[in-house]
Design an enzyme around this catalytic site. Structure first.
Site, PDB file in Angstrom:
ATOM      1  N   ARG A  51       0.846  -1.192   0.000  1.00  0.00           N
ATOM      2  CA  ARG A  51       0.000   0.000   0.000  1.00  0.00           C
ATOM      3  C   ARG A  51       0.884   1.244   0.000  1.00  0.00           C
ATOM      4  O   ARG A  51       2.093   1.152   0.150  1.00  0.00           O
ATOM      5  CB  ARG A  51      -0.941   0.004   1.209  1.00  0.00           C
ATOM      6  CG  ARG A  51      -0.182  -0.254   2.507  1.00  0.00           C
ATOM      7  CD  ARG A  51      -0.688   0.457   3.689  1.00  0.00           C
ATOM      8  NE  ARG A  51      -0.524   1.889   3.585  1.00  0.00           N
ATOM      9  CZ  ARG A  51       0.652   2.524   3.727  1.00  0.00           C
ATOM     10  NH1 ARG A  51       1.802   1.871   3.944  1.00  0.00           N
ATOM     11  NH2 ARG A  51       0.708   3.852   3.651  1.00  0.00           N
ATOM     12  N   GLY A  52       0.189   2.412  -0.147  1.00  0.00           N
ATOM     13  CA  GLY A  52       0.939   3.653  -0.253  1.00  0.00           C
ATOM     14  C   GLY A  52       1.142   3.935  -1.735  1.00  0.00           C
ATOM     15  O   GLY A  52       1.456   3.026  -2.515  1.00  0.00           O
ATOM     16  N   ALA A  53       0.964   5.209  -2.118  1.00  0.00           N
ATOM     17  CA  ALA A  53       0.902   5.552  -3.538  1.00  0.00           C
ATOM     18  C   ALA A  53       2.069   5.004  -4.373  1.00  0.00           C
ATOM     19  O   ALA A  53       1.854   4.390  -5.426  1.00  0.00           O
ATOM     20  CB  ALA A  53       0.821   7.066  -3.668  1.00  0.00           C
ATOM     21  N   ARG A  91      -7.629  -0.135  -6.957  1.00  0.00           N
ATOM     22  CA  ARG A  91      -7.806   0.982  -6.015  1.00  0.00           C
ATOM     23  C   ARG A  91      -7.961   2.278  -6.820  1.00  0.00           C
ATOM     24  O   ARG A  91      -7.188   2.508  -7.749  1.00  0.00           O
ATOM     25  CB  ARG A  91      -6.624   1.075  -5.027  1.00  0.00           C
ATOM     26  CG  ARG A  91      -6.534  -0.152  -4.117  1.00  0.00           C
ATOM     27  CD  ARG A  91      -5.669   0.087  -2.908  1.00  0.00           C
ATOM     28  NE  ARG A  91      -6.280   1.010  -1.984  1.00  0.00           N
ATOM     29  CZ  ARG A  91      -5.637   1.563  -0.947  1.00  0.00           C
ATOM     30  NH1 ARG A  91      -4.369   1.287  -0.741  1.00  0.00           N
ATOM     31  NH2 ARG A  91      -6.245   2.405  -0.129  1.00  0.00           N
ATOM     32  N   GLN A 190      -2.401   3.029   9.987  1.00  0.00           N
ATOM     33  CA  GLN A 190      -1.090   2.989   9.318  1.00  0.00           C
ATOM     34  C   GLN A 190      -0.042   3.761  10.116  1.00  0.00           C
ATOM     35  O   GLN A 190       1.144   3.467  10.039  1.00  0.00           O
ATOM     36  CB  GLN A 190      -1.190   3.582   7.900  1.00  0.00           C
ATOM     37  CG  GLN A 190      -1.913   2.709   6.895  1.00  0.00           C
ATOM     38  CD  GLN A 190      -3.374   3.095   6.773  1.00  0.00           C
ATOM     39  OE1 GLN A 190      -3.987   3.544   7.733  1.00  0.00           O
ATOM     40  NE2 GLN A 190      -3.962   2.908   5.608  1.00  0.00           N
ATOM     41  N   ASP A 231      -1.741  11.015  -2.193  1.00  0.00           N
ATOM     42  CA  ASP A 231      -2.143   9.938  -3.099  1.00  0.00           C
ATOM     43  C   ASP A 231      -2.461  10.480  -4.485  1.00  0.00           C
ATOM     44  O   ASP A 231      -2.360   9.767  -5.475  1.00  0.00           O
ATOM     45  CB  ASP A 231      -3.339   9.195  -2.505  1.00  0.00           C
ATOM     46  CG  ASP A 231      -2.910   8.470  -1.247  1.00  0.00           C
ATOM     47  OD1 ASP A 231      -2.450   7.329  -1.346  1.00  0.00           O
ATOM     48  OD2 ASP A 231      -2.956   9.092  -0.166  1.00  0.00           O
ATOM     49  N   ASN A 241      -5.226  12.788   0.357  1.00  0.00           N
ATOM     50  CA  ASN A 241      -4.361  11.970   1.220  1.00  0.00           C
ATOM     51  C   ASN A 241      -5.263  11.239   2.205  1.00  0.00           C
ATOM     52  O   ASN A 241      -6.485  11.423   2.228  1.00  0.00           O
ATOM     53  CB  ASN A 241      -3.322  12.843   1.931  1.00  0.00           C
ATOM     54  CG  ASN A 241      -2.226  12.007   2.571  1.00  0.00           C
ATOM     55  OD1 ASN A 241      -1.618  11.172   1.897  1.00  0.00           O
ATOM     56  ND2 ASN A 241      -1.977  12.182   3.844  1.00  0.00           N
ATOM     57  N   LYS A 242      -4.663  10.395   3.014  1.00  0.00           N
ATOM     58  CA  LYS A 242      -5.422   9.547   3.939  1.00  0.00           C
ATOM     59  C   LYS A 242      -6.442  10.349   4.744  1.00  0.00           C
ATOM     60  O   LYS A 242      -6.148  11.466   5.187  1.00  0.00           O
ATOM     61  CB  LYS A 242      -4.421   8.837   4.861  1.00  0.00           C
ATOM     62  CG  LYS A 242      -5.001   7.854   5.843  1.00  0.00           C
ATOM     63  CD  LYS A 242      -5.875   6.788   5.213  1.00  0.00           C
ATOM     64  CE  LYS A 242      -5.197   5.954   4.159  1.00  0.00           C
ATOM     65  NZ  LYS A 242      -6.144   5.107   3.378  1.00  0.00           N
TER      66      LYS A 242
HETATM   67  O1  MRU Z   1      -4.728   3.524   1.854  1.00  0.00           O
HETATM   68  P1  MRU Z   1      -3.240   3.612   1.833  1.00  0.00           P
HETATM   69  O2  MRU Z   1      -2.592   3.151   3.084  1.00  0.00           O
HETATM   70  O3  MRU Z   1      -2.644   3.026   0.574  1.00  0.00           O
HETATM   71  O4  MRU Z   1      -3.066   5.179   1.780  1.00  0.00           O
HETATM   72  C1  MRU Z   1      -2.017   5.784   1.251  1.00  0.00           C
HETATM   73  C2  MRU Z   1      -1.282   6.447   2.297  1.00  0.00           C
HETATM   74  O5  MRU Z   1      -0.578   5.798   3.028  1.00  0.00           O
HETATM   75  C3  MRU Z   1      -1.328   7.855   2.485  1.00  0.00           C
HETATM   76  O6  MRU Z   1      -2.434   8.530   2.240  1.00  0.00           O
HETATM   77  C4  MRU Z   1       0.010   8.460   2.398  1.00  0.00           C
HETATM   78  O7  MRU Z   1       0.067   9.552   3.194  1.00  0.00           O
HETATM   79  C5  MRU Z   1       0.409   8.756   0.991  1.00  0.00           C
HETATM   80  S1  MRU Z   1       1.126   7.419   0.200  1.00  0.00           S
HETATM   81  C6  MRU Z   1       2.787   7.845  -0.014  1.00  0.00           C
END
Ligand code: MRU
Length: 350
Positions: A51-53, A91, A190, A231, A241-242
């Site tokens: 996970r994570g962009a 996603r 997270q 993201d 973002n999250k």
């Molecule tokens: O749903 P996720 O855990 O894939 O979300 C992404 C993230 O972790 C964040 O929003 C993060 O701050 C950016 S990803 C580098």
């Protein structure tokens, strides 16, 4: 980054297998998850094993590679068009996924070899960009700073180094005394699980704070600097973002705390004019209603933590308007969150 003295990336290829650190098992177990084909890699993205962009982008590129490896035929463009649709449906919010599948597909129109090289280049670039974001971001962090961060935008989320955490690592490594307030980041935590795990590994002093404590610490003058990942960044600088980032940005503005977004330019979606058009992923309500953790006897267990019979809503991201963002830290430098600066950045070389 190092785990138990060995260098790891969050995701890599071994032959035709996509290998990834299983982020669902952290912080209690460090293990590698192997995906043998595109279907398994898509499931791993959807279920957030990776996970994570940035890491999702690398996973998308590698899944395209698995599609190439799975056929002998010459018509790889047709195969990759189909693969792209499958991968892109895992996603919806992080644009790095579509950026990566698109790059591999476009390269395949030139040649198969070109497409293969492109897939590997995406992960390598992501890691390099994290390192450069760290160097630029470090110039903003002063000795003695207390920094707050949300979610996990560390090396797990960006193949290596990280986006929001890269400047923190760079500051620590350059000898600055810093302390990190880690938002727990419900519902999947997270921050509490992954950011805390990363920071502990790098000996960065930190504390996990409840999501609803951010404004309290800002109001009491404890936070000097806020940094989050992204993201998707729209052309006007609005940033997805999250979930929970928006309310931190509002509080930071109120208390006059610099609020920075750190992201590679591959997270900018120039075709999306503003945050209003960014699709927000809705995830399963079980993520809110249930929680899993390690019991004192060492067993990992999942249990309901909410009123039996009540439902829940679970938007995974929110949009922070550009007007609340002090600056965007990228691999090419630090820019203002506006359309002119963003367009110029995309034209600039590193
Ligand atoms: O749903 P996720 O855990 O894939 O979300 C992404 C993230 O972790 C964040 O929003 C993060 O701050 C950016 S990803 C580098």
């Amino acid at each position: 980054m190092k785990v138990n003295g060995k260098n790891y990336r969050a995701i890599w290829m071994e032959g035709e297998k996509v290998c990834m650190i299983d982020q669902n098992k952290l912080p209690f177990k460090f293990s590698i998850h192997y995906c043998n084909n595109i279907d398994e890699t898509c499931i791993a993205i959807k279920t957030m094993i990776t996970r994570g962009a940035g890491s999702i982008g690398a996973a998308g590129a590698y899944a395209m590679l698995q599609a190439i490896y799975s056929v002998d035929g010459l018509d790889i463009v047709h195969i990759l068009e189909k693969a792209k649709k499958q991968i892109d449906s895992t996603r919806p919010t992080a644009v790095n996924l579509f950026y990566a599948t698109n790059r591999v597909l476009e390269a395949a129109k030139i040649s198969k070899e070109f497409a293969i090289n492109e897939a590997f280049a995406i992960a390598d670039e992501c890691a390099l960009h994290g390192k450069l974001i760290g160097q630029y971001g470090n110039t903003l962090i002063e000795d003695g700073y207390c920094v707050e961060t949300h979610c996990n935008a560390g090396w797990l989320a960006l193949v290596d180094y990280g986006s929001a955490l890269a400047p923190i690592y760079a500051a620590k490594n350059s000898g600055k005394n810093i302390f990190v307030y880690v938002d727990e980041t419900r519902p999947r935590s997270q921050g509490a699980r992954l950011t805390a795990w990363e920071l502990a590994r790098e000996n960065v002093p930190h504390a996990i704070i409840p999501d609803n404590a951010g404004a309290h610490y800002m109001a009491s003058g404890k936070i000097n600097f806020f940094i989050a990942g992204a993201d998707r960044i729209a052309a006007n600088g609005d940033t997805a973002n999250k979930i929970g980032t928006l309310e931190k940005a509002i509080a930071a503005k109120y208390y006059g705390i610099p609020f920075y977004i750190a992201a590679p330019s591959s997270t900018i979606d120039i075709k999306t004019s503003s945050g209003k058009s960014i699709p927000i992923e809705e995830r399963n309500s079980d993520e809110v209603l249930f929680y899993s953790g390690k019991l004192k006897n060492g067993k990992i267990e999942k249990m309901r933590i909410a009123n039996p019979g009540s439902g829940a809503l679970n938007p995974a991201f929110d949009i922070t308007p550009a007007s609340l963002i002090t600056g965007i830290i990228t691999e090419k430098g630090i820019i203002q969150p506006n359309v002119e600066a963003i367009k110029k950045l995309l034209d600039d070389e590193i």
